[in-house]
Design an enzyme around this catalytic site. Sequence first.
Site, mmCIF file in Angstrom:
data_model
loop_
_atom_site.group_PDB
_atom_site.id
_atom_site.type_symbol
_atom_site.label_atom_id
_atom_site.label_comp_id
_atom_site.label_asym_id
_atom_site.label_seq_id
_atom_site.Cartn_x
_atom_site.Cartn_y
_atom_site.Cartn_z
ATOM 1 N N HIS A 188 0.853 -1.183 0.000
ATOM 2 C CA HIS A 188 0.000 0.000 0.000
ATOM 3 C C HIS A 188 0.889 1.232 0.000
ATOM 4 O O HIS A 188 1.926 1.232 0.661
ATOM 5 C CB HIS A 188 -0.923 0.004 1.229
ATOM 6 C CG HIS A 188 -2.047 0.960 1.099
ATOM 7 N ND1 HIS A 188 -1.918 2.283 1.410
ATOM 8 C CD2 HIS A 188 -3.311 0.787 0.623
ATOM 9 C CE1 HIS A 188 -3.060 2.893 1.159
ATOM 10 N NE2 HIS A 188 -3.923 2.012 0.672
ATOM 11 N N ASP A 233 -7.989 -5.148 -0.167
ATOM 12 C CA ASP A 233 -8.527 -5.980 -1.244
ATOM 13 C C ASP A 233 -8.145 -7.444 -1.147
ATOM 14 O O ASP A 233 -8.620 -8.258 -1.925
ATOM 15 C CB ASP A 233 -8.070 -5.426 -2.600
ATOM 16 C CG ASP A 233 -8.842 -4.177 -2.939
ATOM 17 O OD1 ASP A 233 -10.023 -4.119 -2.572
ATOM 18 O OD2 ASP A 233 -8.265 -3.271 -3.547
HETATM 19 N N1 ACO Z 1 4.311 -7.730 -4.874
HETATM 20 C C1 ACO Z 1 5.661 -7.737 -4.993
HETATM 21 N N2 ACO Z 1 6.447 -6.650 -4.815
HETATM 22 C C2 ACO Z 1 5.835 -5.503 -4.498
HETATM 23 C C3 ACO Z 1 4.430 -5.401 -4.348
HETATM 24 C C4 ACO Z 1 3.659 -6.569 -4.541
HETATM 25 N N3 ACO Z 1 2.327 -6.542 -4.413
HETATM 26 N N4 ACO Z 1 4.096 -4.132 -4.041
HETATM 27 C C5 ACO Z 1 5.246 -3.449 -3.989
HETATM 28 N N5 ACO Z 1 6.313 -4.269 -4.264
HETATM 29 C C6 ACO Z 1 7.728 -3.910 -4.246
HETATM 30 C C7 ACO Z 1 8.115 -3.111 -5.471
HETATM 31 O O1 ACO Z 1 8.563 -3.951 -6.522
HETATM 32 C C8 ACO Z 1 9.215 -2.233 -4.912
HETATM 33 O O2 ACO Z 1 10.384 -3.017 -4.798
HETATM 34 P P1 ACO Z 1 11.841 -2.330 -5.021
HETATM 35 O O3 ACO Z 1 11.976 -1.309 -3.927
HETATM 36 O O4 ACO Z 1 12.810 -3.479 -4.907
HETATM 37 O O5 ACO Z 1 11.815 -1.713 -6.387
HETATM 38 C C9 ACO Z 1 8.752 -1.918 -3.499
HETATM 39 O O6 ACO Z 1 7.928 -3.036 -3.129
HETATM 40 C C10 ACO Z 1 7.940 -0.633 -3.369
HETATM 41 O O7 ACO Z 1 6.836 -0.701 -4.303
HETATM 42 P P2 ACO Z 1 6.229 0.555 -5.058
HETATM 43 O O8 ACO Z 1 5.520 0.066 -6.274
HETATM 44 O O9 ACO Z 1 7.291 1.602 -5.250
HETATM 45 O O10 ACO Z 1 5.212 1.096 -3.973
HETATM 46 P P3 ACO Z 1 4.041 2.087 -4.260
HETATM 47 O O11 ACO Z 1 3.749 2.747 -2.980
HETATM 48 O O12 ACO Z 1 4.340 2.948 -5.437
HETATM 49 O O13 ACO Z 1 2.850 1.116 -4.716
HETATM 50 C C11 ACO Z 1 0.999 -0.357 -4.675
HETATM 51 C C12 ACO Z 1 1.826 0.686 -3.895
HETATM 52 C C13 ACO Z 1 0.626 0.188 -6.057
HETATM 53 C C14 ACO Z 1 -0.296 -0.631 -3.900
HETATM 54 C C15 ACO Z 1 1.850 -1.649 -4.810
HETATM 55 O O14 ACO Z 1 2.170 -2.166 -3.537
HETATM 56 C C16 ACO Z 1 1.148 -2.725 -5.653
HETATM 57 O O15 ACO Z 1 1.264 -2.706 -6.875
HETATM 58 N N6 ACO Z 1 0.398 -3.674 -5.003
HETATM 59 C C17 ACO Z 1 -0.356 -4.687 -5.716
HETATM 60 C C18 ACO Z 1 -1.670 -4.089 -6.235
HETATM 61 C C19 ACO Z 1 -2.677 -3.837 -5.137
HETATM 62 O O16 ACO Z 1 -2.928 -4.691 -4.280
HETATM 63 N N7 ACO Z 1 -3.288 -2.645 -5.186
HETATM 64 C C20 ACO Z 1 -4.364 -2.266 -4.237
HETATM 65 C C21 ACO Z 1 -3.884 -1.162 -3.329
HETATM 66 S S1 ACO Z 1 -5.110 -0.807 -2.114
HETATM 67 C C22 ACO Z 1 -6.236 0.107 -2.956
HETATM 68 O O17 ACO Z 1 -5.984 0.781 -3.884
HETATM 69 C C23 ACO Z 1 -7.568 0.036 -2.479
#
Ligand code: ACO
Length: 428
Positions: free
Chosen positions: A306, A363
């Site tokens: 998140h 979710d």
């Molecule tokens: N699975 C694996 N790795 C992940 C995940 C995941 N679900 N989420 C983040 N990471 C990793 C990224 O690859 C990144 O790694 P790095 O530092 O080695 O490059 C690190 O964790 C940080 O991730 P970001 O994408 O920079 O974090 P951001 O805050 O931009 O994104 C997000 C948050 C979009 C929710 C992300 O965690 C994601 O894509 N999750 C899966 C989709 C999801 O469940 N979305 C619902 C969110 S809740 C809502 O909107 C109601």
Amino acid sequence: MGETAKIILDGKEYEVPVFTGSANEKAIDITKLRDLTGYVTLDSGYKNTGATKSAITFLDGEEGKLWYRGYPIEQIAEYGTFLEVSYLLVYGDLPTEKELRYFTDSISHHTLVHEDMKRFYEAYPTHAHPMGVLSSMIASMSTFYPESQNPNNFRDIDLTIHRLMAKMPTLAAQAFKVSIGHPIVYPRNAYSYTQNFLHMMFALPTYEYEIDPVIEDALNKLLILHADHEQNCSTSTVRMVGSSQSNLYSSISAGIAALWGPLHGGANQAVIEMLEKIKNDGGDVSKWVAKAKDKNDPFRLMGFGHRVYKNFDPRARIIKKACDDVLNKLGIHDPILDIAKQLEEVALKDEYFVERKLYPNVDFYSGIIYRAIGIPTEMFTVMFALGRLPGWIAQWKEMIEQGEPIGRPRQIYTGHDLRDYVPIAKRG
Ligand code: ACO
């Protein structure tokens, strides 16, 4: 002068104010930065930008706190009804009995949608995604109610708010009925908001549909848990579109479009699809955790991580418990719930997830409840939109009442230097 921050640019020192929120959050107020210095800030994804001051929702990602108008989500989800919580978000306080009766009656009064709108459904392809349908149906509503065009007429705005709250469940259920070739079921105003939605979704002219109170309770809780979440992608979209003084219907329609994406509200559909895939692949969760960690593999664990919560998502805790309760009470054993729990356990112990503070979000378990109560996968994000509607409305209304300026970020240009037009014969 209160607290200030010093910025040194080209050896020159500037002092800018610091704004402190009611929960002691600090922000460097850079409103005058460009005028003072010629510089702007660069913050892609707005990870460090407070786009507005807001009195609606408080969220502390480190502590896992979520409050609606000062009330903790745990109490609101336990004791509230969705309409009561909607009133709280939109108007600022919990309603008295009289206020709630008026709000409920007014919403019940507006549940029918214009009969002409039914013809729109004929034009969509049979397998149209209901989020695309809902977004365009909501945008179309502004053409039926031209009085909604003036965002500064507060009497008409209230009417628009009640119409939206009343008609969105009707439109969502109609979109579903049309997509499966069933006749549309009209709203029944004797029912509560949640009962009415279940009735429109599941009743058929051929038999009496009985509403299960376990299902109704679960739906009430899910809608409340999704009702607002401060400046997320779809809410920021609603505020951005509304900041041009575009009407509320168009702003909400844009919010629905933003919510649809799998990185935002679309994650609830993506989670179930992922869990199904893992189950059909033999159920080896560690294989999928390894895939999620592999930087050469685009796969992410949907429902994990998140932007703001870096400890736990308080909504996920409540939903996980509700998920167990609902499945037990309905006597359902869903193998994908077992997979979800295993996945959570493996991921939470894994260094990759621990280091990056990746936890199950709202979710991760919501889709399993939706599935248990008979909502088809493609409707999950629509359910999220129904829950988020009062939050979007409250945020739009606050933005208009605060007289916020049009949203118009700057950019840092990284393209070509100035160059002359080259006739096509001389290119290449
Ligand atoms: N699975 C694996 N790795 C992940 C995940 C995941 N679900 N989420 C983040 N990471 C990793 C990224 O690859 C990144 O790694 P790095 O530092 O080695 O490059 C690190 O964790 C940080 O991730 P970001 O994408 O920079 O974090 P951001 O805050 O931009 O994104 C997000 C948050 C979009 C929710 C992300 O965690 C994601 O894509 N999750 C899966 C989709 C999801 O469940 N979305 C619902 C969110 S809740 C809502 O909107 C109601």
